[in-house]
Motif scaffolding. Structure first.
Motif, PDB file in Angstrom:
ATOM      1  N   ILE A 258      47.298  53.443  36.955  1.00 39.48           N
ATOM      2  CA  ILE A 258      46.810  54.037  35.706  1.00 39.48           C
ATOM      3  C   ILE A 258      47.553  53.493  34.489  1.00 39.48           C
ATOM      4  O   ILE A 258      47.065  53.587  33.378  1.00 39.48           O
ATOM      5  CB  ILE A 258      46.951  55.579  35.758  1.00 39.48           C
ATOM      6  N   ASP A 259      48.725  52.930  34.688  1.00 40.52           N
ATOM      7  CA  ASP A 259      49.485  52.416  33.541  1.00 40.52           C
ATOM      8  C   ASP A 259      48.617  51.499  32.686  1.00 40.52           C
ATOM      9  O   ASP A 259      47.703  50.857  33.192  1.00 40.52           O
ATOM     10  CB  ASP A 259      50.710  51.641  34.036  1.00 40.52           C
ATOM     11  N   ILE A 260      48.951  51.416  31.404  1.00 33.36           N
ATOM     12  CA  ILE A 260      48.083  50.680  30.478  1.00 33.36           C
ATOM     13  C   ILE A 260      47.872  49.251  30.953  1.00 33.36           C
ATOM     14  O   ILE A 260      46.751  48.785  31.088  1.00 33.36           O
ATOM     15  CB  ILE A 260      48.660  50.696  29.060  1.00 33.36           C
TER      16      ILE A 260
ATOM     17  N   ASN B 283      42.301  54.847  29.230  1.00 35.18           N
ATOM     18  CA  ASN B 283      43.674  54.806  28.749  1.00 35.18           C
ATOM     19  C   ASN B 283      43.890  55.939  27.763  1.00 35.18           C
ATOM     20  O   ASN B 283      42.941  56.585  27.314  1.00 35.18           O
ATOM     21  CB  ASN B 283      43.944  53.447  28.103  1.00 35.18           C
ATOM     22  N   PRO B 284      45.153  56.200  27.371  1.00 34.38           N
ATOM     23  CA  PRO B 284      45.387  57.231  26.357  1.00 34.38           C
ATOM     24  C   PRO B 284      44.586  56.888  25.101  1.00 34.38           C
ATOM     25  O   PRO B 284      44.516  55.732  24.706  1.00 34.38           O
ATOM     26  CB  PRO B 284      46.890  57.118  26.093  1.00 34.38           C
ATOM     27  N   GLY B 285      43.979  57.882  24.493  1.00 38.43           N
ATOM     28  CA  GLY B 285      43.141  57.626  23.319  1.00 38.43           C
ATOM     29  C   GLY B 285      41.667  57.650  23.658  1.00 38.43           C
ATOM     30  O   GLY B 285      40.821  57.775  22.781  1.00 38.43           O
ATOM     31  N   SER B 294      30.136  52.240  33.225  1.00 35.63           N
ATOM     32  CA  SER B 294      29.956  51.469  34.452  1.00 35.63           C
ATOM     33  C   SER B 294      31.271  50.856  34.908  1.00 35.63           C
ATOM     34  O   SER B 294      32.261  50.884  34.184  1.00 35.63           O
ATOM     35  CB  SER B 294      28.935  50.368  34.218  1.00 35.63           C
ATOM     36  N   SER B 295      31.249  50.256  36.082  1.00 36.92           N
ATOM     37  CA  SER B 295      32.507  49.753  36.627  1.00 36.92           C
ATOM     38  C   SER B 295      33.038  48.595  35.793  1.00 36.92           C
ATOM     39  O   SER B 295      32.295  47.880  35.122  1.00 36.92           O
ATOM     40  CB  SER B 295      32.349  49.357  38.087  1.00 36.92           C
ATOM     41  N   GLY B 296      34.343  48.447  35.836  1.00 39.18           N
ATOM     42  CA  GLY B 296      34.998  47.370  35.105  1.00 39.18           C
ATOM     43  C   GLY B 296      35.271  47.677  33.644  1.00 39.18           C
ATOM     44  O   GLY B 296      35.881  46.871  32.950  1.00 39.18           O
ATOM     45  N   CYS B 297      34.824  48.849  33.149  1.00 39.53           N
ATOM     46  CA  CYS B 297      35.072  49.196  31.746  1.00 39.53           C
ATOM     47  C   CYS B 297      36.530  49.610  31.551  1.00 39.53           C
ATOM     48  O   CYS B 297      37.127  50.218  32.440  1.00 39.53           O
ATOM     49  CB  CYS B 297      34.181  50.357  31.304  1.00 39.53           C
ATOM     50  N   ILE B 298      37.078  49.317  30.375  1.00 38.50           N
ATOM     51  CA  ILE B 298      38.383  49.842  29.988  1.00 38.50           C
ATOM     52  C   ILE B 298      38.197  50.496  28.632  1.00 38.50           C
ATOM     53  O   ILE B 298      37.712  49.868  27.689  1.00 38.50           O
ATOM     54  CB  ILE B 298      39.441  48.726  29.919  1.00 38.50           C
ATOM     55  N   ILE B 299      38.535  51.777  28.542  1.00 39.44           N
ATOM     56  CA  ILE B 299      38.217  52.529  27.323  1.00 39.44           C
ATOM     57  C   ILE B 299      39.492  53.061  26.683  1.00 39.44           C
ATOM     58  O   ILE B 299      40.299  53.718  27.336  1.00 39.44           O
ATOM     59  CB  ILE B 299      37.262  53.691  27.650  1.00 39.44           C
ATOM     60  N   ASN B 300      39.650  52.763  25.400  1.00 41.03           N
ATOM     61  CA  ASN B 300      40.793  53.266  24.638  1.00 41.03           C
ATOM     62  C   ASN B 300      40.357  54.133  23.465  1.00 41.03           C
ATOM     63  O   ASN B 300      41.199  54.631  22.727  1.00 41.03           O
ATOM     64  CB  ASN B 300      41.626  52.107  24.084  1.00 41.03           C
TER      65      ASN B 300
END
Lengths: 424, 372
Positions: A258-260, B283-285, B294-300
């Protein structure tokens, strides 16, 4: 003549009893990891990414999930005309039929499989580590060292070295001494349980030791090769490598994702990890959901609050439910207003409305104190937790439990309910 | 199964605006994890049809990539398989597909070599679940020559882009008007047909001789009273995505629980190509509400009432509302996007703002991307 330079033998038959109820119904390599994968995906993906396209998977304990997961190896591109993945269970013979009694015995019983491919080298792998490693580089090292046996090793902190089997090497990486869990380690290079053998050497050793009961690589084959004066070298690996053999290390390894920018990064384009995913739809995050630091799998529906957790594919977390510091595996449902804290909940489980998991004081588990530690609530697959019960820390549950199983609606810290007719 | 399948996936439409520049409509990503043609392909395989021909022509790179293996839909069997037919130059023919009928006619050899007595024709731009076996049973029961699958006009859609069908109480089609200026009724053709294979070959040969190339205008409409044509009413969800508005609306429909349940959870499944992406990461935020991810997304950042396709990166302090972000889009920090469709593989620079007040804006940004 069929000829493969190196083939891999993947030992996936172990129960992994230190994972408690998680491995009551599946072998350890089939336990899910990281919201999408199973542990065996890592060595299998490493194989194909390293150009090793012939892999024998040795199964014995609860193999059904492993068998269906691997199938003919399509997700790893291991469906090949020649080679590919083969599942190798123990089998009946005219005489001396036996189970796989040890790691080396399992390989011995499959000599015919290996001989089919006339390999120069054989790679021996376990199915209980999370790592990315190029076995081809290790093979190059093996060849360059003109070794008979290469062991992959990695440096560990000196103060932890006494928990491992360590190897002592000279300046040419040649192994001069082995120490098994030494009180005063002479080296901090821990063996990773990954070996490359020159096949002729391994074959001779297996045949010579065929009558040794519970013949094991670490206990018998390696000492035998050493006694014969075979050249043994240590291949030093410096990447991420995590043993997930205990509940606390399994939980920790998941949480590290989970780390950034995690040390073990699944999002890199290079060296992909493949798996057999049967759930395709995207995940839905509802109006009422709150998500903070999570990894969430496909097809999941989230209507509650989720923090610091790994949520597997197809999970449903209903309105008002709170999930914190937990691992929820594929297909599990957390009903309305349930609170789940520091729990590992295996596949297809149902946690009833308003349940509270992980409450109260920490007490050692009475049933298996060395397994259920760190305050974790561990629930095996296909379990049912009735609505409204409270469950303490260091607890274990497997089976379809009913309100009657919880006197006064409580499972105190340190208690267990094992209802699925097994001795996990 | 007594039928072979043909999927018409060659089309392009100006009504898709910039979205059609890089791909055929059948390859349009839909509902986060799918492409439009997955619905027709999955329906085929779920109906037991084992032999399917996909006819492509317009910018088919995306589509060919998607269809590079037939295993995802369980085709590629010894009996049957998935065939992709693009126009080819032959001794008798040197033209592109000049229409839907011509596309099939140029591949008549495929039909001639089949032994199945019926053909199911579908288009690649429909989003629906349908057991074609039921349509075939209806077709046989009615002793029809051609069965046209019909649906009520989806709410808010424009009837003048469809074929409008009128039928008697028995289901026999009494009139068929292609893209009428003014509509009579709201029963439209879904572009799904069942027809006997020999009859189809005969009709196509005749049309070829007369240099007529469109399946609807040159076959269905002229024969609407000469042949026994029946309408099969489909009363489940059906959308055609080939306008920007319909495309946007169809994707947004998947935010409704009933639609999700119908497509994602009820058997049989819709299949698609597996891309080996890791699960989505928050992620935080990250603050996500009423959205598909969907898969592979990274959300901030913040995402509301939106559909994020695969491998979307949302930077810190972003706000994305009522938008569709297609595959592999990188959105830099402090970006605000509202009522937009962001074209796939785009890179949105930090501190950008794309806010559309009325209607839907299509954002195509090909900036340099420095992040891995």
């Amino acid at each position: 003549m069929i000829k493969k330079e190196m083939i891999a033998m993947l030992l996936a038959g172990g129960q992994g009893s230190r994972l408690g109820v998680l491995t009551s119904k599946v072998a350890k390599p089939a336990v899910t990891f990281g919201g999408k994968y199973r542990i065996i995906d890592f060595p299998l993906s490493n194989c194909i990414n390293s150009g090793v396209d012939t892999v024998g998977v040795l199964t014995q304990y609860q193999p059904l999930r492993l068998n269906t997961h691997i199938g003919i190896g399509i997700p790893w591109d291991l469906d090949r005309n020649i080679g590919g993945v083969s599942i190798l269970p123990p089998y009946e013979k005219p005489v001396d039929t036996e189970w796989y009694t040890g790691t080396a015995n399992a390989i011995y019983q499959n000599l015919n499989y290996i001989e089919m491919f006339h390999p120069e080298y054989v790679l021996i792998l376990g199915g209980d580590h999370i790592y990315k490693m190029d076995y081809e580089v290790m093979l190059d090292f093996h060849k360059a060292s003109q070794a008979a046996v290469s062991l992959a090793v990695m440096p560990v902190p000196w103060e932890e070295a006494s928990r491992f089997g360590v190897v002592v090497t000279d300046e040419t990486s040649r192994i001069t001494e082995f120490q098994e869990k030494p009180e005063e380690p002479k080296s901090n290079l821990a063996s990773m349980g990954i070996y490359i053998f020159t096949w002729s050497v391994l074959k001779e050793a297996l045949l010579a030791n065929k009558d040794v009961p519970e013949c094991d690589f670490g206990k018998h084959i390696i000492p035998y090769c050493r006694a014969k004066g075979q050249k043994m070298v240590a291949y030093e690996y410096n990447g991420y490598w995590k043993d997930v053999g205990t509940l606390s290390s399994y939980w920790e390894a998941n949480m590290e994702l989970i780390d950034i920018i995690p040390e073990f990064n699944l999002y890199e384009e290079f060296w992909k990890i493949y798996t057999s995913g049967d759930i395709i739809p995207p995940q839905y995050i509802s109006e009422d959901a709150q998500i903070h630091r999570c990894i969430i799998g496909d097809g999941t529906e989230i209507c509650g609050r989720v923090e610091n957790s790994i949520i597997g594919a197809g999970v449903v977390i209903q309105k008002g439910a709170v999930v914190k510091d937990s691992i929820i595996m594929k297909g599990t449902v957390i009903e309305e207003n349930a609170v789940v804290e520091k729990a590992i909940i295996a596949e297809n489980t149902r946690v009833g409305a308003g349940c509270v998991l992980g409450c109260g004081e920490e007490k050692p588990n009475r049933y298996k104190p060395e397994v259920y530690t760190d305050g974790l609530v561990t629930i095996g697959e296909d379990s049912v937790i009735p609505a409204g019960v409270r469950i303490g820390k260091n607890t274990a549950i497997i089976g379809k439990t009913e309100a009657a199983d919880y006197p006064e609606g409580i499972l105190e810290s340190g208690e267990s309910i094992i209802k699925d007719g097994d001795e996990a | 199964m007594r039928a072979v399948g043909i999927i018409l996936a060659g089309g392009n439409s100006e009504k898709m605006q910039e979205l059609s520049y890089k791909r055929a409509i059948a390859a349009m990503p839909v509902a986060g994890s799918y492409r439009s043609i997955d619905f027709a392909l999955s329906n085929m395989t779920n109906s037991g049809i084992q032999k399917v021909a996909v006819l492509t022509q317009y910018n088919s790179r995306s589509l060919n990539e998607h269809l590079s293996s037939s295993k995802w839909w369980d085709f590629g069997r010894k009996q049957g398989g998935l065939y992709v037919f693009t126009p080819t130059i032959t001794v008798e023919n040197d033209s592109w597909y000049r229409g839907t009928a011509d596309a099939i006619a140029q591949n008549l050899d495929f039909l001639r070599q089949c032994h199945e007595p019926y053909v199911v024709i579908a288009s690649g731009d429909g989003v629906y679940k349908l057991d074609y076996g039921r349509v075939l049973e209806y077709h046989i029961e009615k002793k029809a020559d051609i069965t046209v699958v019909c649906s009520n006009l989806p709410q808010g859609d424009n009837i003048t882009r469809f074929g409008v069908v009128r039928m008697n109480p028995d289901g026999k089609i009494t009139d068929f008007e292609e893209k009428p200026d003014s509509a009579h009724g709201d029963m439209v053709s879904t572009g799904i047909y069942v027809i006997r294979r020999r009859l189809l070959i005969e009709l196509l040969e005749k049309a070829q001789q007369q240099n007529r190339f469109d399946f609807v205008k040159d076959i269905l409409v002229p024969y609407r009273t000469l042949k026994r044509m029946y309408g099969y009413r489909m009363d489940t969800y059906w959308r055609n995505i080939s306008t920007v508005d319909a495309y946007y609306q169809t994707n947004m429909d998947f935010l409704k629980p009933a639609i999700r349940d119908y497509f994602f959870r009820q058997y049989p499944n819709v299949y698609s190509r597996i891309e080996d992406l890791p699960p989505a990461k928050y992620n935080p935020g990250a603050a996500v509400k009423n959205s598909l991810v969907s898969s592979g997304c990274i959300i901030n950042g913040t995402v509301e009432n939106s559909v994020l396709f695969k491998k979307v990166y949302v930077g810190n302090d972003c706000t994305i509302k009522n938008s569709i972000i297609l595959n592999d889009v990188y959105i830099g920090d402090h970006t605000h996007i509202e009522n937009c469709i962001v074209e796939s593989r785009g890179t949105i620079q930090a501190d950008s703002s794309y806010i559309e007040k009325e209607g839907i804006r299509i954002v195509v940004e090909k900036n340099e991307r420095y992040i891995l």
